[in-house]
Design an enzyme around this catalytic site. Structure first.
Site, PDB file in Angstrom:
ATOM      1  N   LEU A  66      67.185 -17.051  70.999  1.00  0.00           N
ATOM      2  CA  LEU A  66      67.072 -16.172  69.841  1.00  0.00           C
ATOM      3  C   LEU A  66      66.483 -16.959  68.677  1.00  0.00           C
ATOM      4  CD1 LEU A  66      70.398 -14.140  70.024  1.00  0.00           C
ATOM      5  CD2 LEU A  66      68.242 -13.811  71.255  1.00  0.00           C
ATOM      6  N   GLY A 111      69.504 -17.662  74.519  1.00  0.00           N
ATOM      7  CA  GLY A 111      68.870 -16.366  74.784  1.00  0.00           C
ATOM      8  C   GLY A 111      67.765 -16.463  75.828  1.00  0.00           C
ATOM      9  N   ASN A 135      73.962 -22.584  75.570  1.00  0.00           N
ATOM     10  CA  ASN A 135      74.452 -23.702  74.753  1.00  0.00           C
ATOM     11  C   ASN A 135      75.041 -23.256  73.413  1.00  0.00           C
ATOM     12  OD1 ASN A 135      71.815 -22.919  73.964  1.00  0.00           O
ATOM     13  ND2 ASN A 135      71.507 -24.837  72.883  1.00  0.00           N
ATOM     14  N   GLU A 136      75.399 -21.984  73.303  1.00  0.00           N
ATOM     15  CA  GLU A 136      75.844 -21.443  72.008  1.00  0.00           C
ATOM     16  C   GLU A 136      76.932 -22.277  71.338  1.00  0.00           C
ATOM     17  OE1 GLU A 136      74.887 -19.620  74.490  1.00  0.00           O
ATOM     18  OE2 GLU A 136      73.769 -17.886  73.759  1.00  0.00           O
TER      19      GLU A 136
HETATM   20  C1  LIG Z   1      85.506 -13.269  69.706  1.00  0.00           C
HETATM   21  C2  LIG Z   1      84.396 -12.429  69.090  1.00  0.00           C
HETATM   22  C3  LIG Z   1      83.075 -12.690  69.723  1.00  0.00           C
HETATM   23  C4  LIG Z   1      81.997 -11.882  69.047  1.00  0.00           C
HETATM   24  C5  LIG Z   1      80.680 -12.385  69.511  1.00  0.00           C
HETATM   25  C6  LIG Z   1      79.609 -11.717  68.773  1.00  0.00           C
HETATM   26  C7  LIG Z   1      78.539 -12.360  68.409  1.00  0.00           C
HETATM   27  C8  LIG Z   1      78.268 -13.780  68.700  1.00  0.00           C
HETATM   28  C9  LIG Z   1      77.421 -14.413  67.672  1.00  0.00           C
HETATM   29  C10 LIG Z   1      76.287 -14.971  67.906  1.00  0.00           C
HETATM   30  C11 LIG Z   1      75.669 -15.014  69.224  1.00  0.00           C
HETATM   31  C12 LIG Z   1      74.281 -15.567  69.096  1.00  0.00           C
HETATM   32  C13 LIG Z   1      73.769 -15.951  70.425  1.00  0.00           C
HETATM   33  C14 LIG Z   1      72.638 -16.901  70.220  1.00  0.00           C
HETATM   34  C15 LIG Z   1      71.773 -17.148  71.153  1.00  0.00           C
HETATM   35  C16 LIG Z   1      70.632 -18.064  70.931  1.00  0.00           C
HETATM   36  O1  LIG Z   1      69.672 -18.005  71.641  1.00  0.00           O
HETATM   37  S1  LIG Z   1      70.685 -19.178  69.634  1.00  0.00           S
HETATM   38  C17 LIG Z   1      69.242 -20.196  69.811  1.00  0.00           C
HETATM   39  C18 LIG Z   1      69.508 -21.307  70.769  1.00  0.00           C
HETATM   40  N1  LIG Z   1      68.338 -22.130  70.919  1.00  0.00           N
HETATM   41  C19 LIG Z   1      68.371 -23.438  70.897  1.00  0.00           C
HETATM   42  O2  LIG Z   1      69.400 -24.061  70.755  1.00  0.00           O
HETATM   43  C20 LIG Z   1      67.044 -24.120  71.046  1.00  0.00           C
HETATM   44  C21 LIG Z   1      66.708 -24.911  69.831  1.00  0.00           C
HETATM   45  N2  LIG Z   1      65.397 -25.549  69.965  1.00  0.00           N
HETATM   46  C22 LIG Z   1      65.196 -26.657  70.700  1.00  0.00           C
HETATM   47  O3  LIG Z   1      66.066 -27.199  71.351  1.00  0.00           O
HETATM   48  C23 LIG Z   1      63.807 -27.218  70.676  1.00  0.00           C
HETATM   49  O4  LIG Z   1      63.128 -26.674  69.555  1.00  0.00           O
HETATM   50  C24 LIG Z   1      62.969 -26.902  71.945  1.00  0.00           C
HETATM   51  C25 LIG Z   1      62.962 -25.411  72.277  1.00  0.00           C
HETATM   52  C26 LIG Z   1      63.529 -27.708  73.136  1.00  0.00           C
HETATM   53  C27 LIG Z   1      61.499 -27.335  71.696  1.00  0.00           C
HETATM   54  O5  LIG Z   1      61.468 -28.669  71.284  1.00  0.00           O
HETATM   55  P1  LIG Z   1      60.129 -29.246  70.593  1.00  0.00           P
HETATM   56  O6  LIG Z   1      58.949 -28.891  71.403  1.00  0.00           O
HETATM   57  O7  LIG Z   1      60.399 -30.677  70.309  1.00  0.00           O
HETATM   58  O8  LIG Z   1      59.974 -28.398  69.248  1.00  0.00           O
HETATM   59  P2  LIG Z   1      60.788 -28.577  67.892  1.00  0.00           P
HETATM   60  O9  LIG Z   1      62.228 -28.800  68.147  1.00  0.00           O
HETATM   61  O10 LIG Z   1      60.075 -29.582  67.032  1.00  0.00           O
HETATM   62  O11 LIG Z   1      60.641 -27.124  67.238  1.00  0.00           O
HETATM   63  C28 LIG Z   1      59.417 -26.679  66.645  1.00  0.00           C
HETATM   64  C29 LIG Z   1      59.761 -25.725  65.520  1.00  0.00           C
HETATM   65  O12 LIG Z   1      60.431 -24.587  66.073  1.00  0.00           O
HETATM   66  C30 LIG Z   1      61.684 -24.410  65.416  1.00  0.00           C
HETATM   67  N3  LIG Z   1      62.646 -23.826  66.372  1.00  0.00           N
HETATM   68  C31 LIG Z   1      63.064 -24.337  67.524  1.00  0.00           C
HETATM   69  N4  LIG Z   1      63.918 -23.497  68.167  1.00  0.00           N
HETATM   70  C32 LIG Z   1      64.045 -22.425  67.371  1.00  0.00           C
HETATM   71  C33 LIG Z   1      64.787 -21.210  67.475  1.00  0.00           C
HETATM   72  N5  LIG Z   1      65.589 -20.916  68.516  1.00  0.00           N
HETATM   73  N6  LIG Z   1      64.681 -20.332  66.466  1.00  0.00           N
HETATM   74  C34 LIG Z   1      63.885 -20.585  65.393  1.00  0.00           C
HETATM   75  N7  LIG Z   1      63.150 -21.715  65.248  1.00  0.00           N
HETATM   76  C35 LIG Z   1      63.236 -22.626  66.229  1.00  0.00           C
HETATM   77  C36 LIG Z   1      62.077 -25.802  64.973  1.00  0.00           C
HETATM   78  O13 LIG Z   1      63.007 -25.735  63.941  1.00  0.00           O
HETATM   79  C37 LIG Z   1      60.731 -26.342  64.517  1.00  0.00           C
HETATM   80  O14 LIG Z   1      60.457 -25.769  63.260  1.00  0.00           O
HETATM   81  P3  LIG Z   1      59.604 -26.571  62.142  1.00  0.00           P
HETATM   82  O15 LIG Z   1      58.228 -26.699  62.713  1.00  0.00           O
HETATM   83  O16 LIG Z   1      60.277 -27.898  61.955  1.00  0.00           O
HETATM   84  O17 LIG Z   1      59.690 -25.704  60.933  1.00  0.00           O
END
Ligand SMILES: CCCCC/C=C\C/C=C\CCC/C=C/C(=O)SCCNC(=O)CCNC(=O)[C@H](O)C(C)(C)COP(=O)(O)OP(=O)(O)OC[C@H]1O[C@@H](n2cnc3c(N)ncnc32)[C@H](O)[C@@H]1OP(=O)(O)O
Length: 260
Positions: A66, A111, A135-136
């Site tokens: 997400l 996501g 990995n949330e």
């Molecule tokens: C008891 C009651 C329960 C109720 C429950 C109800 C609700 C629950 C609440 C919430 C649920 C939410 C569920 C969430 C799900 C998700 O998917 S959260 C997102 C998880 N994603 C990650 O952890 C991935 C994070 N990213 C990375 O690990 C790395 O970026 C990579 C994908 C491995 C790529 O690495 P690399 O190629 O080195 O690129 P960079 O890290 O340098 O990233 C480039 C730019 O992109 C930005 N970015 C990365 N990931 C995201 C993302 N997911 N969203 C937005 N932006 C992202 C990163 O910040 C860099 O940005 P800049 O260029 O520095 O500005």
């Protein structure tokens, strides 16, 4: 016309290839979610298409999950709209009548992992840089019950509980061992392996396979359908909390600092 999702006719009859292309990391922004839902609806209505291979246009990142910027510093109405779109994508994918094969050619967290888990089969490229998992908890957030159910349906309760509590991101060999992916192949063979699996699944008569898929998945789908609005309100309540907002901001900063 979709910019973030590319749909191509596959090399085999009846097969389409859907590619994610939302640089830099294929994060599921609201626009991307909406484009995916529209593309999937078109494919679902296309009788000539029996199977869809799902992959990233550029190897390296399958889906970064997400879009964290959609869940940080916005208002409750935006969070509600965003979460409804996340639900909608999951419902479309998990209930698709087509054979869905994920060709995982890059990082596949949260996501992204969920999207791949909705597929009927997952093939992952054997590259130690690629990891997959929900990995949330590592971000200080919680996988909602329908994320959890999708994982439990794939790997069983014990493996899911451990993976969810620890927020484990599995490299390919471990992912295969735990059953989160079905096959690991050399990177250059990923697309051909996905097409070969697709051919096996398409050898089964559609109606029998589709009814079986519905029988297996309907109880999980019904759980969300009957409480969609309550699930949106849970999400909005949780994501709006100051402690959660701080945790997400810290995580985003860590991602940004990683480069510096
Ligand atoms: C008891 C009651 C329960 C109720 C429950 C109800 C609700 C629950 C609440 C919430 C649920 C939410 C569920 C969430 C799900 C998700 O998917 S959260 C997102 C998880 N994603 C990650 O952890 C991935 C994070 N990213 C990375 O690990 C790395 O970026 C990579 C994908 C491995 C790529 O690495 P690399 O190629 O080195 O690129 P960079 O890290 O340098 O990233 C480039 C730019 O992109 C930005 N970015 C990365 N990931 C995201 C993302 N997911 N969203 C937005 N932006 C992202 C990163 O910040 C860099 O940005 P800049 O260029 O520095 O500005």
């Amino acid at each position: 016309m979709s910019h973030r999702v590319l749909v191509e006719a596959g090399p085999a009859a009846g097969v389409a290839v859907l590619k994610f292309r939302n640089p830099p990391v294929n994060a599921l922004s609201l626009e991307m979610l909406m484009e995916l839902v529209i593309s999937l609806e078109k494919l679902e209505n296309d009788k000539a298409v029996r199977g869809i291979v799902i992959t990233a246009e550029n190897p390296g990142i399958f889906l970064a999950g997400l879009d964290l910027t959609e869940m940080c510093g916005r208002n409750p109405a935006h969070y509600a709209k965003y979460w409804e779109a996340v639900q909608e994508l999951w419902l479309r994918l998990y209930q698709s009548s087509k054979v869905l094969v994920a060709a995982i050619n890059g990082a596949c967290p949260a996501g992204g992992c969920l999207a791949s888990l909705t597929c009927d089969y997952r093939v992952m490229a054997d590259n130690p840089k690629y990891t997959i998992g929900l990995n949330e908890t590592q971000l200080g957030i919680i996988a909602p019950f329908w994320f959890k159910d999708t994982l439990v349906n794939t790997v069983g309760h014990r493996a899911a509980e451990q993976a969810l509590q620890l927020g484990t991101l599995f490299p390919p060999a471990k992912a295969l061992q735990v059953g989160i992916v079905d096959q690991v192949v050399p990177e250059e063979q990923l697309q051909s392996a996905a097409l070969s699996v697709m051919a096996q699944w398409l050898a089964i008569p559609d109606h029998a396979r589709q009814l079986t898929k519905t029988m297996m998945r309907k109880p999980t789908v019904d759980q969300l359908v009957k409480q969609r609005e309550a699930d949106i309100q849970s999400f909005v309540g949780l994501i709006s909390q100051d402690s959660i907002q701080r945790a997400l901001q810290t995580y985003l900063q860590k991602l940004r600092q990683k480069k510096g």
